[in-house]
Design an enzyme around this catalytic site. Structure first.
Site, mmCIF file in Angstrom:
data_model
loop_
_atom_site.group_PDB
_atom_site.id
_atom_site.type_symbol
_atom_site.label_atom_id
_atom_site.label_comp_id
_atom_site.label_asym_id
_atom_site.label_seq_id
_atom_site.Cartn_x
_atom_site.Cartn_y
_atom_site.Cartn_z
ATOM 1 N N GLY A 64 47.961 95.545 86.746
ATOM 2 C CA GLY A 64 47.568 93.836 86.756
ATOM 3 C C GLY A 64 48.459 93.328 87.674
ATOM 4 O O GLY A 64 47.929 92.395 88.430
ATOM 5 N N GLY A 70 46.009 102.607 87.166
ATOM 6 C CA GLY A 70 46.286 103.818 86.561
ATOM 7 C C GLY A 70 45.212 104.876 86.649
ATOM 8 O O GLY A 70 45.613 105.964 87.060
ATOM 9 N N LYS A 72 35.105 96.560 84.365
ATOM 10 C CA LYS A 72 34.857 95.205 84.135
ATOM 11 C C LYS A 72 34.717 94.561 85.572
ATOM 12 O O LYS A 72 35.935 94.418 86.094
ATOM 13 C CB LYS A 72 35.629 94.509 83.145
ATOM 14 C CG LYS A 72 35.306 95.137 81.821
ATOM 15 C CD LYS A 72 36.230 94.476 80.687
ATOM 16 C CE LYS A 72 36.111 93.246 80.392
ATOM 17 N NZ LYS A 72 37.058 92.432 79.362
ATOM 18 N N ARG A 75 56.060 106.681 86.944
ATOM 19 C CA ARG A 75 56.693 105.502 87.320
ATOM 20 C C ARG A 75 57.964 105.538 86.939
ATOM 21 O O ARG A 75 58.890 104.722 87.570
ATOM 22 C CB ARG A 75 56.166 104.346 85.819
ATOM 23 C CG ARG A 75 54.813 103.704 86.342
ATOM 24 C CD ARG A 75 54.724 102.746 85.178
ATOM 25 N NE ARG A 75 53.712 101.702 85.768
ATOM 26 C CZ ARG A 75 52.996 100.734 85.186
ATOM 27 N NH1 ARG A 75 53.361 100.724 83.916
ATOM 28 N NH2 ARG A 75 52.172 100.039 85.713
HETATM 29 C C1 3PG Z 1 51.329 97.636 83.079
HETATM 30 O O1 3PG Z 1 51.397 98.855 82.658
HETATM 31 O O2 3PG Z 1 50.605 97.044 83.989
HETATM 32 C C2 3PG Z 1 52.928 96.898 83.071
HETATM 33 O O3 3PG Z 1 53.814 97.649 82.431
HETATM 34 C C3 3PG Z 1 52.631 95.772 82.438
HETATM 35 O O4 3PG Z 1 52.480 96.062 80.963
HETATM 36 P P1 3PG Z 1 51.624 94.797 80.064
HETATM 37 O O5 3PG Z 1 50.142 94.584 80.535
HETATM 38 O O6 3PG Z 1 51.764 95.277 79.114
HETATM 39 O O7 3PG Z 1 52.587 93.536 80.235
#
Ligand code: 3PG
Length: 394
Positions: A372, A349, A196, A37
C-alpha cells in the site's frame, strides 16, 4: 525531497537507537515463510551495529487490533533475524517493558498489540520514546500509516531535540520511486495488474501524467474491457467503477499515453488448477468463462513494449499466477522486464513473489518492499512516515 539519513548522525557508540522496521512477513506453521522484508532492513541494522549502537527494533505484524494475538508474536521474526545476523536477538514478550534489557539487539513485541499504536497515541509514543536516544525509520511498508511508531514518535523525538532519520531501506525506496516519478529515462512503461481496479485507479491517474505507455493486465483489466463495451463473460468486474475507469483511461490516452489492454486471455469456468482452459479474445469471452490470465498474444505484445522501455515500473500480477495454468502471463512479464535494457522496479507482494519464484530477483534494479505504501507514493500522496523525516534545509 531529501530525507535526513543515517549519514547525518554523529558518533553512535553506546547510543540506544530505536529502529522502526517493517517485518510484517508471512508466517507458515509458526515460522517466517518469506524473509525478504527482514533481509531488506539488514543494511540499516548492520550499519548501526557496526557504528556501535545498541538497537531497539520495533515492528508490527498482521492486524491484531490492539490485542495480544498469540499467533502474531514477533518471536519467529526475531529467530530469523538472529540467523541472518548470526548474533543474538533478545525478543521481548511485551511492547513497552518498564526495564529494557541492556543487550545489543532487543526486539519489542508486536507494536499493534498496543491499542495506542494504530491510534497514533501520544502517550504510547512517549513510552516508546523512552527507548530512543535516536530514532530511525526503515519501515517503508508502513510509511503510509499515521501510527504512533511512524508518526507521533518521531515528532516527539524531534521536538525533544533528538535526531529522527530514515534508514537505508527507506532512503533507497524514496530515492528510487521518487526519481522514477520525477525524472525517468524514457520511454517509461508501467505495467499494472492485480484483482481490483478500484485499488489502482488513483495510481493510473497519477502515472498517466508521467509514463509513455501503460500496460494493464490481471483481473482489473476486465472492468476496463467491460467499460469499453467488451463481453467479459464471468470475469471479475467492478460495475460501480465503469465510468471512473473509462474516464481515467480516456484522460491518459488524451495525454498521449499508449494504454494497452489484453487482446487475448486464458479463460476457464472456475479458479481451479484442474479446470479446462481456452484462449479467447479478451473482449469476447464466452458466457460462463472467466479470464484468469493474459493470453500468449498479449504476452508477446506486452513484451515488445517492455523491450523498448528505458524505465519500467511493475506492480500486480497478470493473472492467478499461484495456479500453474494461469501463471504464464505473469511469468512472461517478469522475464520481459528482467531481459529489458532498462531501469526496472517491481513492487507489490504478488509480483515480488512471482519474480522470486522465477529466480529473477537479482535481475531487477529495485524490489520495492511497500505494498500500500508504494501505491500511495506513486499516487503522489503525502506519506506521514516520510514527511516527518524530510530535511527542511534542502
Ligand atoms: C504491508 O504489509 O503493506 C505493511 O506492512 C502495512 O501493513 P498494513 O496494511 O496492515 O498496515
Amino acid at each position: 525531497m531529501t530525507l535526513r539519513t543515517l549519514g547525518s548522525l554523529g558518533d553512535l557508540a553506546g547510543t540506544r537507537v530505536f529502529v522502526r522496521v517493517d517485518m510484517n512477513v508471512p508466517l507458515y506453521a509458526g515460522e517466517v515463510a518469506d524473509d525478504s522484508r527482514i533481509r531488506a532492513s539488514l543494511p540499516t541494522i548492520e550499519e548501526l551495529l557496526g557504528r556501535g549502537a545498541k538497537l531497539v527494533l520495533a515492528s508490527h505484524l498482521g492486524r491484531p487490533k490492539g490485542e495480544v494475538q498469540e499467533d502474531l508474536r514477533l518471536a519467529p521474526v526475531g529467530r530469523t533475524l538472529e540467523a541472518l545476523l548470526d548474533r543474538s536477538v533478545t525478543n521481548l514478550e511485551v511492547v513497552t517493558p518498564e526495564e529494557l534489557p541492556d543487550d545489543d539487539i532487543v526486539m519489542l513485541e508486536n507494536l499493534r498489540f498496543a491499542p495506542g499504536e494504530e491510534a497514533n497515541d501520544v502517550g504510547f509514543a512517549g513510552a516508546l520514546g523512552e527507548y530512543a536516544d535516536v530514532y530511525v525509520d526503515d519501515a517503508f511498508g508502513a510509511a503510509h500509516r499515521a501510527h504512533a511508531s511512524v508518526s507521533a514518535l518521531p515528532e516527539l523525538v524531534l521536538a525533544t531535540g533528538r535526531p529522527a532519520v530514515a534508514g537505508r531501506l527507506l532512503e533507497r525506496e524514496v530515492e528510487v520511486l521518487g526519481r522514477l516519478l520525477a525524472d525517468p529515462a524514457r520511454p517509461f512503461v508501467a505495467i499494472l495488474g492485480g484483482a481490483k481496479i478500484s485499488d489502482k485507479l488513483a495510481v493510473i491517474e497519477s502515472l498517466a501524467q508521467r509514463v509513455d505507455a501503460l500496460l494493464i493486465g490481471g483481473a482489473m483489466a476486465f472492468t476496463l474491457l467491460a467499460a469499453e463495451g467488451g463481453r467479459v463473460g464471468a470475469s471479475l468486474v467492478e460495475p460501480d467503477r465503469l465510468d471512473d475507469v473509462r474516464d481515467a483511461v480516456a484522460a491518459a490516452r488524451a495525454r498521449g499515453v499508449a494504454v494497452q489492454l489484453p487482446g487475448d486471455v486464458v479463460a476457464a469456468p472456475a479458479i481451479d488448477a484442474g479446470a479446462p482452459t481456452q484462449v479467447v479474445p479478451a473482449d469476447a469471452i464466452p458466457d460462463g468463462l472467466m479470464g484468469l490470465d493474459i493470453g500468449p498474444a498479449t504476452v508477446d505484445a506486452f513484451t515488445e513494449v517492455i523491450a523498448g522501455a528505458r524505465s519500467i515500473l511493475w506492480n500486480g500480477p497478470m493473472g492467478v499466477f499461484e495456479l500453474e495454468p494461469f501463471s504464464a502471463g505473469t511469468r512472461g512479464v517478469a522475464r520481459a522486464c528482467a531481459d529489458a535494457d532498462a531501469f526496472t522496479v517491481v513492487g507489490g507482494g504478488d509480483s515480488l513473489a512471482a519474480v522470486a519464484k522465477e529466480g529473477l530477483a537479482d535481475r531487477f534494479d529495485h524490489l520495492s518492499t511497500g505494498g500500500g505504501a508504494s501505491l500511495e507514493f506513486l499516487e503522489g500522496r503525502t506519506l506521514p512516515g516520510i514527511t516527518i523525516l524530510e530535511d527542511p534545509t534542502t
